[in-house]
Structures are given as structure tokens and as C-alpha cells.
Design a protein around this motif. Structure first.
Motif, PDB file in Angstrom:
ATOM      1  N   ALA A 329     -26.358 -23.402  24.143  1.00 40.74           N
ATOM      2  CA  ALA A 329     -25.989 -22.201  24.887  1.00 40.74           C
ATOM      3  C   ALA A 329     -25.051 -22.547  26.042  1.00 40.74           C
ATOM      4  CB  ALA A 329     -27.249 -21.505  25.396  1.00 40.74           C
ATOM      5  N   MET A 330     -25.342 -23.648  26.740  1.00 37.51           N
ATOM      6  CA  MET A 330     -24.463 -24.082  27.831  1.00 37.51           C
ATOM      7  C   MET A 330     -23.071 -24.396  27.303  1.00 37.51           C
ATOM      8  SD  MET A 330     -27.128 -26.592  29.833  1.00 37.51           S
ATOM      9  CE  MET A 330     -25.787 -27.537  30.504  1.00 37.51           C
ATOM     10  N   LEU A 331     -23.011 -25.044  26.145  1.00 33.88           N
ATOM     11  CA  LEU A 331     -21.722 -25.451  25.579  1.00 33.88           C
ATOM     12  C   LEU A 331     -20.863 -24.225  25.249  1.00 33.88           C
ATOM     13  CD1 LEU A 331     -21.260 -28.373  23.180  1.00 33.88           C
ATOM     14  CD2 LEU A 331     -20.191 -26.215  22.577  1.00 33.88           C
ATOM     15  N   PHE A 332     -21.527 -23.157  24.742  1.00 32.68           N
ATOM     16  CA  PHE A 332     -20.764 -21.949  24.401  1.00 32.68           C
ATOM     17  C   PHE A 332     -20.433 -21.125  25.640  1.00 32.68           C
ATOM     18  CE2 PHE A 332     -21.976 -22.932  20.106  1.00 32.68           C
ATOM     19  CZ  PHE A 332     -20.932 -22.425  19.343  1.00 32.68           C
ATOM     20  N   PRO A 392     -60.820 -38.462  25.640  1.00 35.28           N
ATOM     21  CA  PRO A 392     -61.194 -37.384  24.709  1.00 35.28           C
ATOM     22  C   PRO A 392     -60.065 -36.372  24.600  1.00 35.28           C
ATOM     23  CG  PRO A 392     -62.334 -37.145  26.811  1.00 35.28           C
ATOM     24  CD  PRO A 392     -61.630 -38.470  26.856  1.00 35.28           C
ATOM     25  N   PHE A 393     -60.017 -35.686  23.451  1.00 32.09           N
ATOM     26  CA  PHE A 393     -58.894 -34.778  23.200  1.00 32.09           C
ATOM     27  C   PHE A 393     -58.876 -33.623  24.196  1.00 32.09           C
ATOM     28  CE2 PHE A 393     -56.445 -31.572  20.836  1.00 32.09           C
ATOM     29  CZ  PHE A 393     -55.342 -32.348  20.516  1.00 32.09           C
ATOM     30  N   GLN A 394     -60.040 -33.222  24.726  1.00 29.98           N
ATOM     31  CA  GLN A 394     -60.052 -32.103  25.677  1.00 29.98           C
ATOM     32  C   GLN A 394     -59.293 -32.441  26.963  1.00 29.98           C
ATOM     33  OE1 GLN A 394     -62.758 -33.342  24.199  1.00 29.98           O
ATOM     34  NE2 GLN A 394     -64.438 -33.720  25.633  1.00 29.98           N
ATOM     35  N   ASP A 395     -59.152 -33.756  27.263  1.00 29.45           N
ATOM     36  CA  ASP A 395     -58.369 -34.144  28.434  1.00 29.45           C
ATOM     37  C   ASP A 395     -56.875 -33.928  28.214  1.00 29.45           C
ATOM     38  OD1 ASP A 395     -60.712 -34.821  29.603  1.00 29.45           O
ATOM     39  OD2 ASP A 395     -60.421 -36.996  29.517  1.00 29.45           O
ATOM     40  N   LEU A 396     -56.472 -33.763  26.956  1.00 31.14           N
ATOM     41  CA  LEU A 396     -55.051 -33.615  26.639  1.00 31.14           C
ATOM     42  C   LEU A 396     -54.623 -32.167  26.498  1.00 31.14           C
ATOM     43  CD1 LEU A 396     -54.764 -36.444  23.958  1.00 31.14           C
ATOM     44  CD2 LEU A 396     -54.357 -36.593  26.414  1.00 31.14           C
ATOM     45  N   TRP A 397     -55.568 -31.227  26.602  1.00 34.46           N
ATOM     46  CA  TRP A 397     -55.213 -29.823  26.413  1.00 34.46           C
ATOM     47  C   TRP A 397     -54.209 -29.346  27.455  1.00 34.46           C
ATOM     48  CZ3 TRP A 397     -55.102 -27.229  22.322  1.00 34.46           C
ATOM     49  CH2 TRP A 397     -56.104 -27.341  21.338  1.00 34.46           C
ATOM     50  N   LEU A 398     -54.418 -29.761  28.711  1.00 35.84           N
ATOM     51  CA  LEU A 398     -53.525 -29.281  29.776  1.00 35.84           C
ATOM     52  C   LEU A 398     -52.091 -29.748  29.551  1.00 35.84           C
ATOM     53  CD1 LEU A 398     -53.470 -27.624  32.342  1.00 35.84           C
ATOM     54  CD2 LEU A 398     -53.904 -29.700  33.653  1.00 35.84           C
ATOM     55  N   PRO A 399     -51.824 -31.047  29.303  1.00 37.33           N
ATOM     56  CA  PRO A 399     -50.439 -31.442  29.024  1.00 37.33           C
ATOM     57  C   PRO A 399     -49.879 -30.800  27.765  1.00 37.33           C
ATOM     58  CG  PRO A 399     -51.937 -33.322  28.791  1.00 37.33           C
ATOM     59  CD  PRO A 399     -52.702 -32.226  29.433  1.00 37.33           C
ATOM     60  N   ILE A 400     -50.718 -30.549  26.756  1.00 36.65           N
ATOM     61  CA  ILE A 400     -50.228 -29.891  25.542  1.00 36.65           C
ATOM     62  C   ILE A 400     -49.830 -28.440  25.844  1.00 36.65           C
ATOM     63  CG2 ILE A 400     -50.992 -28.991  23.305  1.00 36.65           C
ATOM     64  CD1 ILE A 400     -52.502 -31.632  22.934  1.00 36.65           C
ATOM     65  N   LEU A 401     -50.641 -27.756  26.648  1.00 37.40           N
ATOM     66  CA  LEU A 401     -50.293 -26.384  27.041  1.00 37.40           C
ATOM     67  C   LEU A 401     -49.005 -26.369  27.858  1.00 37.40           C
ATOM     68  CD1 LEU A 401     -53.810 -24.900  27.960  1.00 37.40           C
ATOM     69  CD2 LEU A 401     -52.377 -24.339  25.995  1.00 37.40           C
ATOM     70  N   TYR A 402     -48.840 -27.397  28.679  1.00 40.59           N
ATOM     71  CA  TYR A 402     -47.613 -27.489  29.479  1.00 40.59           C
ATOM     72  C   TYR A 402     -46.399 -27.629  28.561  1.00 40.59           C
ATOM     73  CZ  TYR A 402     -44.077 -29.322  32.630  1.00 40.59           C
ATOM     74  OH  TYR A 402     -42.906 -29.515  33.316  1.00 40.59           O
ATOM     75  N   GLN A 403     -46.538 -28.444  27.523  1.00 36.60           N
ATOM     76  CA  GLN A 403     -45.434 -28.597  26.566  1.00 36.60           C
ATOM     77  C   GLN A 403     -45.114 -27.265  25.897  1.00 36.60           C
ATOM     78  OE1 GLN A 403     -43.583 -31.188  26.071  1.00 36.60           O
ATOM     79  NE2 GLN A 403     -44.695 -33.109  26.260  1.00 36.60           N
ATOM     80  N   GLY A 404     -46.158 -26.518  25.542  1.00 43.85           N
ATOM     81  CA  GLY A 404     -45.943 -25.219  24.928  1.00 43.85           C
ATOM     82  C   GLY A 404     -45.248 -24.254  25.884  1.00 43.85           C
ATOM     83  N   ALA A 405     -45.669 -24.268  27.155  1.00 37.79           N
ATOM     84  CA  ALA A 405     -45.042 -23.399  28.149  1.00 37.79           C
ATOM     85  C   ALA A 405     -43.589 -23.799  28.374  1.00 37.79           C
ATOM     86  CB  ALA A 405     -45.828 -23.479  29.459  1.00 37.79           C
ATOM     87  N   PHE A 406     -43.339 -25.097  28.358  1.00 37.44           N
ATOM     88  CA  PHE A 406     -41.965 -25.579  28.544  1.00 37.44           C
ATOM     89  C   PHE A 406     -41.080 -25.078  27.398  1.00 37.44           C
ATOM     90  CE2 PHE A 406     -38.477 -28.564  28.316  1.00 37.44           C
ATOM     91  CZ  PHE A 406     -38.164 -28.777  29.652  1.00 37.44           C
ATOM     92  N   PHE A 407     -41.596 -25.151  26.180  1.00 38.68           N
ATOM     93  CA  PHE A 407     -40.841 -24.680  25.009  1.00 38.68           C
ATOM     94  C   PHE A 407     -40.476 -23.201  25.153  1.00 38.68           C
ATOM     95  CE2 PHE A 407     -41.305 -22.387  20.939  1.00 38.68           C
ATOM     96  CZ  PHE A 407     -40.175 -22.862  20.293  1.00 38.68           C
ATOM     97  N   ILE A 408     -41.457 -22.378  25.551  1.00 38.00           N
ATOM     98  CA  ILE A 408     -41.221 -20.927  25.648  1.00 38.00           C
ATOM     99  C   ILE A 408     -40.207 -20.616  26.753  1.00 38.00           C
ATOM    100  CG2 ILE A 408     -42.326 -18.732  26.246  1.00 38.00           C
ATOM    101  CD1 ILE A 408     -44.894 -19.843  24.950  1.00 38.00           C
ATOM    102  N   VAL A 409     -40.360 -21.251  27.912  1.00 37.90           N
ATOM    103  CA  VAL A 409     -39.475 -20.957  29.046  1.00 37.90           C
ATOM    104  C   VAL A 409     -38.032 -21.381  28.742  1.00 37.90           C
ATOM    105  CG1 VAL A 409     -38.967 -21.574  31.442  1.00 37.90           C
ATOM    106  CG2 VAL A 409     -41.312 -21.059  30.755  1.00 37.90           C
ATOM    107  N   ILE A 410     -37.871 -22.585  28.203  1.00 35.66           N
ATOM    108  CA  ILE A 410     -36.515 -23.081  27.926  1.00 35.66           C
ATOM    109  C   ILE A 410     -35.855 -22.289  26.809  1.00 35.66           C
ATOM    110  CG2 ILE A 410     -35.175 -25.063  27.139  1.00 35.66           C
ATOM    111  CD1 ILE A 410     -36.173 -25.257  29.975  1.00 35.66           C
ATOM    112  N   LEU A 411     -36.636 -21.934  25.774  1.00 39.16           N
ATOM    113  CA  LEU A 411     -36.063 -21.137  24.685  1.00 39.16           C
ATOM    114  C   LEU A 411     -35.656 -19.749  25.184  1.00 39.16           C
ATOM    115  CD1 LEU A 411     -35.363 -21.090  21.689  1.00 39.16           C
ATOM    116  CD2 LEU A 411     -37.663 -20.202  21.231  1.00 39.16           C
ATOM    117  N   ALA A 412     -36.493 -19.151  26.046  1.00 36.16           N
ATOM    118  CA  ALA A 412     -36.151 -17.840  26.601  1.00 36.16           C
ATOM    119  C   ALA A 412     -34.879 -17.927  27.447  1.00 36.16           C
ATOM    120  CB  ALA A 412     -37.320 -17.312  27.430  1.00 36.16           C
ATOM    121  N   ILE A 417     -28.896 -16.879  28.150  1.00 29.11           N
ATOM    122  CA  ILE A 417     -27.532 -17.282  28.503  1.00 29.11           C
ATOM    123  C   ILE A 417     -26.633 -17.434  27.281  1.00 29.11           C
ATOM    124  CG2 ILE A 417     -28.317 -18.491  30.559  1.00 29.11           C
ATOM    125  CD1 ILE A 417     -27.884 -21.117  29.126  1.00 29.11           C
ATOM    126  N   PHE A 418     -27.222 -17.412  26.074  1.00 29.33           N
ATOM    127  CA  PHE A 418     -26.397 -17.591  24.883  1.00 29.33           C
ATOM    128  C   PHE A 418     -25.490 -16.370  24.687  1.00 29.33           C
ATOM    129  CE2 PHE A 418     -25.710 -17.769  20.206  1.00 29.33           C
ATOM    130  CZ  PHE A 418     -25.129 -19.036  20.173  1.00 29.33           C
TER     131      PHE A 418
END
Length: 424
Positions: A329-332, A392-412, A417-418
Motif C-alpha cells: 500500500a505504501m509503494l502504491f 505451559p501453553f496458557q503462558d503463550l496466549w497473551l503473545p499469541i493474542l498480540y500477534q492476532g491484534a497486530f495482524f488486524i490493525v496492520i491489515l486495516a 491507505i491502499f
């Protein structure tokens, strides 16, 4: 249609694909052999001060337990055995022995303080965590371990933030509690049943496989670290590669012709996202599998471990796909494609450095490590390290949710801007 087009563009340049595969493997081999100490002797980065608060009164707890035995309807022989087991139950001594270990002392300083002083120092950040042995710990633990009564006893770990150091300390305490439970089981009479238990206890307190292992923590090897870090960096670089392939399409007015043909502009961007997701997943998977067989990365790991690792990788690749949409999007949007390409390349290098992909996180200062831990690649690397170390996997939920939030925010942001019909 656009997904297939972008995928075929990648496939057309097989030379670039081979370089993207063999270069990381060469880097892993060279760094793993040349710089093992940056990872395997990295205790300096884990240095922390911890306060120990002991509210429990061990002798009183043992005496109360022995007096309680007199009221039980069991044989005198059983009472004597349980009484001896209670007398030999010394969790505080084991805890101090663990903290006094030479390897542990290299990075962990423990100060015995009262409760108020410890929490004041925690707020003033003079200590990074407070371990509390609560009042009545000995009696509650003996009731649970030897009589199977009550809810047992727990140690309390208090920290202002959930950092990598705190996770390491938590893993150490988990390992300590496992040893305490095991010793209590042996002291209550299991040691006479079979010699297997004695061997297992000795194994838990000794180096494993030539690697000095801190109790409760699987220390990561240099090959494991470099394989993950470099694979993450090359997966991240797929986002800039995808965007750079759009330069020709912009120059040849491909996008404008699509608009004139009535194609929705977002379909073009979704093609970039889909192809980047597949390419980054494919590249990461191939690198890890080949590295696993070449360098024996994760021998003996269970299926659950591989599933958990795959889930972390998938979330990382989602954010990589979102970044490819943003860079495209930045490139265009920008008139000068060199400026857009330069920005994406600089971001790639900065993310790679502070996220621990180009420089081991163990040599980074704390303030830079904290910044890098909120980047998608840094977050993925730390999640993988924690997963390898047995979190334990439950300790990784927060960083995984952060990755999901990052995906949604950056895609939006990319969609916003596209360029689209009527805004060019």
C-alpha cells in the motif's frame, strides 16, 4: 486469481528461492559453530535480584503435624514412618540450596527480607520479583503430601511485569516444587519399593546430555536459537520481497488496468496477503525441518511440542502477511518507489536487530530487549524460546493474542491507505 499470479511470480524466480533456502542454513551453521557462547553462556542477560520472604515456621509446622498424627487411627509403625518423613521434609533448605548453586548464583541474587521491605523494594524496582513462603506452608504441605488431605501449599511469586526473566524464575520454582514433591514421596516410604525412583531423582539434579541444565529450565542451544532467529528473519523478509515485486506492476500500470476492468482493488491486496502467508509458512517450515535433521534441533520432542510451535509460527506468518499489505500500500501511495522500498527495508533491519534475529537477545541491553519484545518477530522468538524451555501453553496466549491484534490493525491500516477507485 491474484493469489495464483503472485505465487507464480515467486515460482518463476527459482534462483531467488534457492538462495532464500540455502543462505539461512549456511548462516545457522556458521553462527552455531562460531558463536555458541552468545547463547549457551548467556546468564548475564538473565541477571536479576529477587527477594525471599519466609512467613512459615518450619519447626512449628513439623511439631503440629507430629502431634496431629497421635489423633489418627493408624498403627504406631505408620505413625513413626510419617513422623520421620515429616522431620526430614525441609523445603526451605532445598530452596536455599538451589539458590546457592554456583550456576544459579551467576545470574540470580536472592536477599531474605521481611514482607513489607520486599514489596517496597519491588515497587522501587530494586528487586524484580518476590518469592513468598506463606505462613503454615510446612503443615499444609505435609498434610497434602503425606496424608493426602487439604489443598496443599503454594509458593507465591510476585512481579510487576511478566518478563522473560520472571518466566525463567517461575520455571525454576516449578522444577523445585517437583523435586520437593518427589523427595517427600520417597521419604514417605517409596524409596524402599524400587531403585528406579532414586535414579530418577539423581537425574533431575545432574547435568543432562552434557548440557548443564538449571533445575526446571531446558536451556536453549545455540543451534536452536540461531535456527529460530534466522528463520523468523527470512520469513519477515518475505513481506518486503512481496512488496518489491509490485514495483514492476506499478510501473506497467497493471493496477490501473485492473481498476478499468472493474476489479475491486482490495482483491489485488488480498492476493499479496495470501501469497505472502503461504510463502513465509513454506519457507519457515522447510528451514526448521531441514535444520532439525541437519543440526538435531529438537530430538525426542512430543507431537504437542510441534503443534504448539506450528501455531506460534502461523501467527507470526499472519503478521508478516499483514506487513506485506502495508508495504504494498505504501509503494502504491508514494510517488517515489525507492523511498517506499527504503522504508520497508529499514524497518526490516531494525525489527531484525531489536527483535533478536540479527543479534542474539542475550547481548542486548534491557531497555532494547523490552522494545524488541513488542515487535512481531521479537515476540515470536521469545514465545518459541519459552515453549522450548517448557512453559505451559496458557503462558503463550497473551503473545499469541498480540500477534492476532497486530495482524488486524496492520491489515486495516493497509486497506485504509491502499488506493482505490475514485481516490487516485
Amino acid at each position: 486469481m491474484f493469489f495464483k499470479k503472485d505465487f507464480l511470480i515467486y515460482w518463476r524466480d527459482r534462483k531467488e528461492m534457492l538462495i532464500a533456502l540455502f543462505m539461512p542454513l549456511a548462516l545457522i551453521l556458521v553462527l552455531g559453530i562460531a558463536l555458541p557462547n552468545w547463547v549457551e553462556n548467556s546468564n548475564g542477560s538473565l541477571e536479576m535480584r529477587v527477594a525471599l520472604v519466609v512467613k512459615d515456621h518450619h519447626e512449628e509446622g513439623v511439631n503440629d503435624f507430629q502431634e496431629m498424627l497421635n489423633g489418627l487411627s493408624i498403627s504406631t509403625e505408620e505413625k513413626n514412618e510419617l513422623s520421620q518423613a515429616a522431620a526430614s521434609f525441609q523445603p526451605e533448605a532445598l530452596l536455599m540450596k538451589m539458590f546457592g548453586n554456583d550456576e544459579v548464583e551467576e545470574f540470580l541474587q536472592v536477599a531474605v527480607l521481611d514482607d513489607q521491605t520486599a514489596h517496597v523494594q519491588l515497587k522501587e524496582e530494586k528487586v524484580e520479583a518476590v518469592i513468598t513462603v506463606p505462613e503454615g506452608y510446612t503443615l499444609a504441605a505435609l498434610n497434602k503430601l503425606l496424608l493426602h488431605e487439604g489443598g496443599g501449599a503454594v509458593l507465591t511469586l510476585t512481579a510487576l511485569e511478566n518478563s522473560m526473566k520472571v518466566n525463567v524464575l517461575q520455571n525454576m520454582l516449578d522444577g523445585f516444587l517437583g523435586t520437593v514433591n518427589y523427595q517427600a514421596a520417597l521419604d514417605s516410604g517409596m524409596e524402599g519399593q524400587e531403585s528406579k525412583g532414586e535414579g530418577e531423582l539423581a537425574l533431575a539434579n545432574s547435568p543432562v546430555g552434557g548440557l548443564e541444565q538449571i533445575e526446571g529450565v531446558d536451556m536453549i542451544t545455540s543451534f536452536q536459537y540461531y535456527a529460530l532467529a534466522i528463520s523468523i528473519f527470512f520469513a519477515l523478509s518475505v513481506s518486503t520481497t512481496t512488496a518489491s515485486k509490485s514495483i514492476t506492476e506499478k510501473r506497467e500500470m497493471v493496477f490501473m488496468r485492473l481498476l478499468l476492468a472493474g476489479t475491486h482493488p482490495f482483491r489485488y491486496l488480498y492476493g499479496k496477503v495470501g501469497s505472502t502467508l503461504c510463502m513465509s509458512l513454506l519457507q519457515f517450515t522447510v528451514l526448521i525441518i531441514v535444520s532439525h535433521f541437519l543440526f538435531q534441533l529438537f530430538p525426542g520432542k512430543s507431537l504437542i511440542f510441534w503443534i504448539g510451535l506450528a501455531f506460534i509460527v502461523f501467527m507470526l506468518c499472519l503478521t508478516v502477511a499483514a506487513l506485506s499489505a502495508l508495504y504494498t500500500a505504501m509503494l502504491f501511495r508514494m510517488k517515489d518507489v525507492d523511498v517506499a522500498t527504503g522504508i520497508s527495508f529499514i524497518l526490516l533491519v531494525v525489527f531484525g536487530v531489536i527483535g533478536g534475529n540479527l543479534v542474539p537477545i542475550y547481548v542486548l541491553p534491557d531497555w532494547l530487549l523490552n522494545i524488541g519484545s513488542v515487535t512481531p518477530n521479537g515476540l515470536a522468538l521469545m514465545s518459541m524460546i519459552q515453549w522450548i524451555q517448557g512453559s505451559p501453553f496458557q503462558d503463550l496466549w497473551l503473545p499469541i493474542l498480540y500477534q492476532g491484534a497486530f495482524f488486524i490493525v496492520i491489515l486495516a491500516a493497509s486497506l485504509w491507505i491502499f488506493p482505490r477507485r475514485g481516490r487516485i
